[in-house]
Structure formats: structure tokens, C-alpha cells
Scaffold this active site. Sequence first.
Site: not given
Length: 870
Positions: A304, A346, A620, A684, A709, A713
Site C-alpha cells: 500500500e 530536433d 516537434d 510470507n 504492517n 511501512d
Amino acid sequence: MNPLQRADHHPPGNGTPASQQLLDKARADTGTVLQQLASQSSGLTAAVAESRLKQYGFNEIAREKHQSALIRLLSNVKNPLVILLTALGVVSFVTGDQRATVVIFVMVLLGVALRFVQEMRADHAAEQLKAMVSNTATVVRDGQESELSLKMLVPGDIVRLAAGDMVPADVRVLSAKDLFVNQAALTGEALPVEKRAEPAPADVQNPLELPNICFLGSNIESGSATAVALCTGDATYFGSLAASIVGQRQLTSFDQGINAFTWLMIRFIAVMVPAVFLINGFSKHNWLEALLFAMAVAVGLTPEMLPMIVTVNLSKGALAMARKKVIVKRLNAIQNFGAMDVLCTDKTGTLTQGKIVLEKHLDAHGDSSEKVLQYGYLNSYFHTGLKNLLDEAVLKHEELESHLQVKEAYKKIDEVPFDFVRRRMSVVVEDGAGLNTLICKGAVDEVLKLCTRVEIKGEIVEVQPEHDAKRRQLAGDLNAQGFRVIALAYKQMPGASDQPVYSVKDESDLILLGFLAFLDPPKDTATQALEQLHHLSVDVKILTGDNEIVTAFICKEVGIPAEHILLGSQIETMSEGDLAETARTTTVFARLVPAHKERIIRALQSTGHVTGFMGDGINDAPALKAADVGISVDSAVDIAKESSDIILLENSLLILEQGVLEGRRVFGNIIKYIKMAASSNFGNMFSVLGASIFLPFLPMLPIQVLTNNLLYDFSQTTIPTDAVDAEWLTKPRKWTIGEIQRFILFIGPISSIFDYLTFFVMLYVFSAWTNPKLFQTGWFVESLLTQTLIIHVIRTNKIPFIESRASWPLIATSLIIVVVGCWLTVSPLANTLGFVPLPPLYWFLLAMMLLGYVALTQVVKVWFVRKFGN
């Protein structure tokens, strides 16, 4: 309806219906064109003009709509990972797990808010683009001339054009006097081109080379003309290009890579979560508990933080580039910059300075001559007509004004103006001694045929035919190198007591002095920048609308091989497959229309290249939008800047190297998170599935999975601050989901080995078969610490902590999470989270397992790098 003014307009490149209609109008005589447009020399009537305005709409160009804050927020919420987490949060709420609901929605809000704020900042940093069409035009209606806003112009309107005017629409010239048009923004040619009223020859196929058509976006350099508007607004050449670049962009290689990884993880979850739910439901007969655990596992497997990690990395790169005076309009372009292995550019205004410079001042033998420069300066200084680009280039030598004491030592006596029949002009100046000198400059052939003598090393000799041929060859050789060459001659006459009047007949019996050679030269930084890109394994290809002679010379100057040049006319006959193969081996492309540039970009992309394009002109725009990363300069026309992803605010190409390196740093840090999250999640899967099968209780409580978790994180939020090994930066890095899958398969199961070792220790050393809380606490700590510490192994191909060390913020967050994870087991929150104190022997065994885990992962990583090279 005017066939050129259709709703389904396309840029009128070779072969399109609009192109054919334009060619037909150019080849017809003026009377036929007016008849086809239902117009006349006295112009449209007011009533007809009003009717056509309703039919064709305003003469305005499509622009990309600014994305509102709400739309941008919704686009962030539409991310598959955000939707998945939101759904899991809703399920947790419905099932009454309030703690899990809060944790999940904190994750969602953190990721979305960070991404939204960073993107809005980047959006506001982009320049506010000015409206292209904001001038007036001189229009004839009902037989009367009047100034009319450009937006009110309609097909069939008669317009008057004069020096300095912007061409208000795509027009067919009806009559012209010495008309020269600057269409550099369309074609890339710095020098103006002559336009006439005569029908175009049948062999001209490129619309931009039609001698009687002037395009919106060009401007009148000199002369005057009367023309009729063929098409307006989005149906013009410029308008079609603008319309083609407005709207949703195709996904770049970066977007495709992120999406591929996201769906890879979602497929893992789709297999894993139902399996965990069913195994725990059937084995433990508590279906609600099994559902909550499966939901927690789904959250644990969801990367996440990926949107936030990606956005913060990109934003950090954008801020770093901003400090180097580079505006990043689209964040994803930073990574594409690093992944780019081919840069198409270019020529005019990007590799070159986009202006005419006096490069050589040569005598009749071809040697550099200061006298040629001085006489050329006097001619341009006293020239009172419209000073063209060549005069301006000569007058840049401002030091000559004081060196020659122009104002004090010379007085202008007369002038013989330029005309397009003679193709030359002269000024007559008087020096302090009263001597009149006529200085004539012009086209080489026109001036040489008036010269009877030539000055060489201060000596004046008669012109010899064989030497005259060599001088013409000298001028021809300079032309072949891309120079615009004019000849300079003079003659001296005694001054008269009264003010003399000079005429064309005085331009005779001249003394040839030499030649002035002009060029749009390369930027000072071009050669060095190209060398730097070569060292970074980025191939550079030149895509220009200019002719092959000038292009070959500029390429030689900056060190690009140009033995083989592919022309636009050759591209017309190629299939997409043939073009893809040819583009791969060709370095220089010339005489291109915008559609050719876009085709070349897409051809290179079709063979797996991540392609950048750098340009500054109207021609361009389609290529800038089609490229994985579009780069323009601050002096570019608005449509080019609007099409681009990155804008260079300084007139230096050296910043390209910094952009490439920054892109590779950004990708390096993103890939660290992805490899670590994916391999950890894959490991896991085996651990959770195995434990669910043989344990009589849940291997970890849902709230423990979510806490694990969330802490993990947090430890990863500082990845964007980390350095990237120098070796990583030496070559392009792009998304290859196959490599990530291979990494997952080899590295992921290592964590499972130590998870099962932990299971063994908890069950057989500490007899946790009958103590679920002890087992769950032990696995929680081991799982958190292994995941948090392993980033330090995966972040580098070297030996961690010894040969390569993480940034201090990343080290700090890792240590904080390790301490917090261990503290939670004895904290006041322990009972709420379902933790119990762990025995002292556990910590010793955990330390041994962590050392073993780091060592084994390092060994496998080194083997993996040697075998697969990454």
C-alpha cells in the site's frame, strides 16, 4: 464545406486527405482558388463572414485542459491498491473490527494525501502557458480593409500581410512582393523562405515546402502580400498538431511497469487470501475469525505504500531538478528520464543556438580576413532598409563600432537598396579623406559577375577566369557544408563637392574583397552533453525538418556520425516494421514533417526502447507527446512546452546528464521498495499458508498483522532519502517485470526458511503449542525485524554496512521500528495487541537467526547478481 476545414482534421503531413487538398489549392491558379472558396478579391461580405464563423467556429487553437484538484484527487483514489485497501477497510468495519478499520484507513489517507499534495505542487510549478492567438490581422471585407481579431478570421477571408506580421491562418498567396517568411518553428530552418503567388510545381509533395502557402505559426520577415485564408483554428497545420497533442496520454514505460507490478501483487493476494480463509475456516471452525485474519493477511500482502513511495521519490527528484533550473511538469517523467536509452532531438534551437551567426569572413583565397569583416560591418551599419538576420549577425560584432570609429570616421553618402531581381545592395560611405567607398554585398553569382578585379593580401589584381572558377568553387564548398554565403565587393571614388546620387549603374567595375559565411551554430554545451549521454549508454538520434546538408555539417561539428541520413521522403514509402528496423540503426533523419517524427518515436518504442525527445518548435509537438519523456527549452513555442514533460530553463544541454542520473536514482529507490516488498510478501505466503495448516490457532492475530504492517511501512518512508550505488547509474534502468519475478522467486523463500525456524523454536524450545500468545508474539517480532533489516541487504549489490551504507534517515527509521517492535511486547499496549513477554533465550536465538538471515540473503544476492547481472 471547405474540404480543408473538416471536423476530423489531421496534421497535413504527406499522404493525408488534408495534405492532398492543400496541394490541390497550391497547384491551382489564384482565380480557381478564390472560386473554390466562394471568395473574391474584395473580400467576403459581413453576412457571409458571420455565417462561416458559425459554421467553422473561432480561429482558435485547442489547448490541454487544466486538471482540477478534484479530478486529480479522484485519479489518485482510482489506484487499484487504494481501491483494494478501501474495500478491506469497509469489510473490517462491517465485521466490527474497529481497530483494523482505523489502521487500514490511516494507511489509505497517508498514501493518497502525500501523493495528492506532491502532484499539486508539481502542477503549480509548471509555467502558465500564454494563448497563442491573441493578435489582429488586416482583413478585407466588403471591399474595405480593417483590423480584425485573429479569432474572427474565417476561410475565404482576404488578408494583407506585411513585414513583422504573424500569419493569421493557413493562407494561399494571391500576390506578393519580395515576400520572405520565417517558418523556423514549423520546419526547423533558421533562414526565411521566399513565397510567391505562382501555382506550385507538381513535384512538390511536402506541404511545408509549397512556395505559395503560408502557415499559421510563421511570421513575415520582409516584403508584403495579399492572401486568402484556406483554413482556420484546429483545421490549420498548427491547429491540427495542437489538437493531436491535447487529451489523454498513452501510458509510458514507467506507468506500464507500475501497473504490471500492482497487478502481479493483486494476483498473489487473489490466490493467497481465499486459501488462508478456507484453510483456517475448515481447520479451526471459526469462520469470522478466519475472515478477519484473511483480511489482515490481504492488507499485509498489499504494497500500500507503493503510490506514496513512488510519488515521494518522484517529487524529491523534481525538487532536485528545480534547484538546477529544470521544471518537471509530469512527475513520472523523472523515472523515464533515467530509463531512457534513446534520446531523439530536433536540431534547430536544441543542438543549435536557433539564430544565425557570422561564422567565417574570408578573402578571395578562403583565408580569414579582418578587412572583409570590417567592410561587411560598415555595409550593415549604414543599411537603412529592413535589417535581416544576416545583417543582425554581422552587427553582433559591436567592438568594430569603436575600433573603426564608425560615427566619427565615416559618413553615409547614399544607398542602393536591395531588390529580389538584383539580389544585392550597396551603401556608399565617405571617410575622413573625402574618399567615397561603395560597399556591395549580395548573392555570390550576382556580385562576382560585377567584379573585374580582386583584392588578395592587400594587392589588387585583374580577375582571371580560372581563378574566378576556384572562387565560385570555394563558395560552393561552403554551401555544401551548410553555410549561407554572400559575396562582398567594393570600389572607391573621389568625393564630390555636392551631394552625389548613386544608382544601380554604379554597381560595376567592382573589386571582390571576399565572402561572409553564416550558420546556425551548435550550442557551446552540445558536444560535451552528447559525450556525457554516450557515457551513460544513451544513444542520441537527430530528427530535423532541415535539409540534409546543413544537418550533416552540424552533426559533424558535435561529433555525431552522419554518413547515412534517412530522409522524410524515404520514410513515406516504409511500412511500420521496415521503419522500426531502419530507425534502430540510423542516427540522423532529415527533411521530416511532424508525422514522420512521431512515427520514428513510436517505431523505436515498438522495439523496446524507452525514448526521449527534445524539441522546441511547433513541428516537434506530436513527437514530444508520443515520447516516454518529452523535453523542451524555455524559449520553445507554447505548443512545444505544453506537449513536454520537462522544461529546461537554462540554455545548456549539460543538465541532460543530471536529469538522466536523477531519474536513475529515483528508479533505484523505487525498485528497492518493490523488490523488498514483493520478496517479503512472497515469503510470507508460504509462511502463513504453512502455519495455517498445522497450527491449532491463528499464527498471528489480525490486529498484530496490521500493526506489523503499519510499523514496517513507516520504516520504508525514508527510502527516498537513500543514496544509490554509482554502478547502478551507469546504464539505463527500465521496468522488466520478469526480472522482478525472478528476484522474488530466489530471495522471497529465504524469509520463509527463517519463519519456519522461528516456528520450530517457539513450538519446541518454548513449548508454545498450548500458548498461542507466546507463539504469536515471537513470530511478530521475528517477522518485523527481518522485514525491516533486509532492506539494507537488498538496497545494494555490494556488502551492506561495509561497502555501501544506507542514508542516516533510513538507518534511523529502521532502528526506531526495531526498538518499537521489541518494546510493544512489554508495553502498556501489549495486552491490547495480544502480546506477552518473551523469554531471554528467545532474544539470543533471534539475534542468531537475524545474522543467519542477513548472511544467507547476501550469499544468494551475490550469486543472483553474478548469474543474472542485476
